[in-house]
Design a protein around this motif. Structure first.
Motif, PDB file in Angstrom:
ATOM      1  N   LEU A 250      39.347  67.813  60.093  1.00 23.99           N
ATOM      2  CA  LEU A 250      38.664  66.588  59.261  1.00 23.99           C
ATOM      3  C   LEU A 250      39.930  66.283  58.323  1.00 23.99           C
ATOM      4  N   SER A 251      40.194  65.143  58.211  1.00 27.10           N
ATOM      5  CA  SER A 251      40.989  64.712  56.783  1.00 27.10           C
ATOM      6  C   SER A 251      40.286  63.797  55.991  1.00 27.10           C
ATOM      7  N   CYS A 252      40.681  63.784  54.785  1.00 32.70           N
ATOM      8  CA  CYS A 252      40.242  63.147  53.654  1.00 32.70           C
ATOM      9  C   CYS A 252      41.369  62.435  52.912  1.00 32.70           C
ATOM     10  N   ARG A 253      41.488  61.021  52.922  1.00 34.44           N
ATOM     11  CA  ARG A 253      42.635  60.546  51.951  1.00 34.44           C
ATOM     12  C   ARG A 253      42.254  60.037  50.837  1.00 34.44           C
ATOM     13  N   ALA A 254      42.753  60.496  49.832  1.00 32.46           N
ATOM     14  CA  ALA A 254      42.459  59.977  48.303  1.00 32.46           C
ATOM     15  C   ALA A 254      43.521  58.728  48.150  1.00 32.46           C
ATOM     16  N   SER A 255      42.940  57.572  47.717  1.00 28.14           N
ATOM     17  CA  SER A 255      43.624  56.381  47.029  1.00 28.14           C
ATOM     18  C   SER A 255      43.184  56.015  45.650  1.00 28.14           C
ATOM     19  N   GLY A 256      43.996  55.289  45.130  1.00 27.14           N
ATOM     20  CA  GLY A 256      43.494  54.854  43.587  1.00 27.14           C
ATOM     21  C   GLY A 256      44.369  55.997  42.474  1.00 27.14           C
ATOM     22  N   ALA A 257      43.448  56.219  41.677  1.00 32.36           N
ATOM     23  CA  ALA A 257      44.024  57.268  40.469  1.00 32.36           C
ATOM     24  C   ALA A 257      43.962  58.391  40.962  1.00 32.36           C
TER      25      ALA A 257
ATOM     26  N   GLN B  19      39.924  54.487  39.380  1.00 35.09           N
ATOM     27  CA  GLN B  19      39.008  55.008  40.124  1.00 35.09           C
ATOM     28  C   GLN B  19      39.761  55.411  41.684  1.00 35.09           C
ATOM     29  N   VAL B  20      39.123  56.805  41.938  1.00 31.00           N
ATOM     30  CA  VAL B  20      39.554  57.114  43.326  1.00 31.00           C
ATOM     31  C   VAL B  20      38.560  56.773  44.340  1.00 31.00           C
ATOM     32  N   GLN B  21      39.140  56.450  45.514  1.00 29.98           N
ATOM     33  CA  GLN B  21      38.712  56.280  46.796  1.00 29.98           C
ATOM     34  C   GLN B  21      38.837  57.354  47.815  1.00 29.98           C
ATOM     35  N   LEU B  22      37.818  58.022  48.589  1.00 26.57           N
ATOM     36  CA  LEU B  22      38.015  58.672  49.618  1.00 26.57           C
ATOM     37  C   LEU B  22      37.723  58.054  50.913  1.00 26.57           C
ATOM     38  N   ALA B  23      38.442  58.475  51.739  1.00 27.80           N
ATOM     39  CA  ALA B  23      38.262  57.946  53.489  1.00 27.80           C
ATOM     40  C   ALA B  23      38.385  59.083  54.157  1.00 27.80           C
ATOM     41  N   GLU B  24      37.374  59.679  54.838  1.00 26.56           N
ATOM     42  CA  GLU B  24      37.484  60.753  55.896  1.00 26.56           C
ATOM     43  C   GLU B  24      37.728  60.297  57.242  1.00 26.56           C
ATOM     44  N   PHE B  25      38.454  61.052  57.960  1.00 27.23           N
ATOM     45  CA  PHE B  25      38.495  60.873  59.330  1.00 27.23           C
ATOM     46  C   PHE B  25      38.542  62.222  60.239  1.00 27.23           C
ATOM     47  N   GLY B  26      38.119  61.953  61.532  1.00 26.75           N
ATOM     48  CA  GLY B  26      38.539  63.221  62.387  1.00 26.75           C
ATOM     49  C   GLY B  26      37.217  63.530  62.874  1.00 26.75           C
ATOM     50  N   GLY B  27      36.073  63.149  62.601  1.00 24.27           N
ATOM     51  CA  GLY B  27      34.851  63.598  63.146  1.00 24.27           C
ATOM     52  C   GLY B  27      34.778  63.009  64.790  1.00 24.27           C
ATOM     53  N   ASP B  28      34.133  63.839  65.611  1.00 26.46           N
ATOM     54  CA  ASP B  28      34.220  63.791  67.117  1.00 26.46           C
ATOM     55  C   ASP B  28      32.998  64.584  67.674  1.00 26.46           C
ATOM     56  N   SER B  29      33.040  64.427  68.924  1.00 28.35           N
ATOM     57  CA  SER B  29      31.821  65.209  69.581  1.00 28.35           C
ATOM     58  C   SER B  29      32.756  66.215  70.275  1.00 28.35           C
ATOM     59  N   VAL B  30      32.438  67.554  70.260  1.00 32.37           N
ATOM     60  CA  VAL B  30      33.289  68.512  71.053  1.00 32.37           C
ATOM     61  C   VAL B  30      32.254  69.751  71.723  1.00 32.37           C
ATOM     62  N   PRO B  31      32.607  70.406  72.519  1.00 33.14           N
ATOM     63  CA  PRO B  31      31.846  71.497  72.944  1.00 33.14           C
ATOM     64  C   PRO B  31      31.941  72.525  72.108  1.00 33.14           C
ATOM     65  N   ALA B  32      30.827  73.442  72.217  1.00 35.89           N
ATOM     66  CA  ALA B  32      30.777  74.746  71.520  1.00 35.89           C
ATOM     67  C   ALA B  32      32.157  75.405  71.719  1.00 35.89           C
ATOM     68  N   GLY B  33      32.564  76.183  70.477  1.00 38.39           N
ATOM     69  CA  GLY B  33      33.724  76.777  70.579  1.00 38.39           C
ATOM     70  C   GLY B  33      34.983  76.015  70.516  1.00 38.39           C
ATOM     71  N   GLY B  34      34.865  74.772  70.198  1.00 41.02           N
ATOM     72  CA  GLY B  34      35.955  73.754  70.018  1.00 41.02           C
ATOM     73  C   GLY B  34      36.606  73.803  68.603  1.00 41.02           C
ATOM     74  N   SER B  35      37.372  72.990  68.395  1.00 39.33           N
ATOM     75  CA  SER B  35      38.054  72.903  66.994  1.00 39.33           C
ATOM     76  C   SER B  35      38.018  71.387  66.776  1.00 39.33           C
ATOM     77  N   LEU B  36      38.034  70.971  65.539  1.00 38.43           N
ATOM     78  CA  LEU B  36      38.446  69.635  64.890  1.00 38.43           C
ATOM     79  C   LEU B  36      39.093  69.972  63.450  1.00 38.43           C
TER      80      LEU B  36
END
Length: 123
Positions: free
Chosen positions: A20-27, A1-18
């Motif tokens: 996001l990452s999603c790391r997969a583990s398992g199969a 089975q595959v597991q997914l974990a997201e990272f990188g969410g945050d609070s930013v002002p309009a016009g900003g950048s982010l």
């Protein structure tokens, strides 16, 4: 089975950048259609971007030219680069994987989900 974990969410002002990452583990050996979806308290879940084993990435019209989906297979990681963020991009963002490698944008049946990461864009 595959597991997914997201990272990188945050609070930013309009016009900003982010990014996001999603790391997969398992199969993780099989190629899959991978997507980023988002949900707000007042809006049903919508697919933002997807990338599969074949074809080009696909995007929601509202994010075209601002968001870029990509993946690093060596690191089993999916990314979503978000630029020129708007307050309406505020949502919980989820990474998801389907069983097959072909994506059908807005119709893909994702069966593996991460826990989500919150993105908040202030005006």
């Amino acid at each position: 089975q595959v597991q997914l974990a997201e990272f990188g969410g945050d609070s930013v002002p309009a016009g900003g950048s982010l990014r996001l990452s999603c790391r997969a583990s398992g199969a993780t050996g099989r190629k899959r259609c991978m997507g980023w979806l988002r949900r707000t308290p007042t809006k049903e879940r919508e697919e933002v971007a997807s990338i599969g084993g074949v074809g080009s990435p696909r995007y929601l019209d509202d994010v075209k030219g601002r968001f870029t989906i990509s993946q690093d297979n060596a690191r089993n990681t999916l990314y979503l680069q978000m630029n020129s963020l708007k307050p309406e991009d505020t949502a919980m963002y989820y990474c998801a994987a389907a069983s097959g490698e072909i994506c059908s944008f807005e119709e893909t049946r994702y069966n593996i989900w991460g826990q989500g990461t919150q993105v908040t864009v202030s005006s």
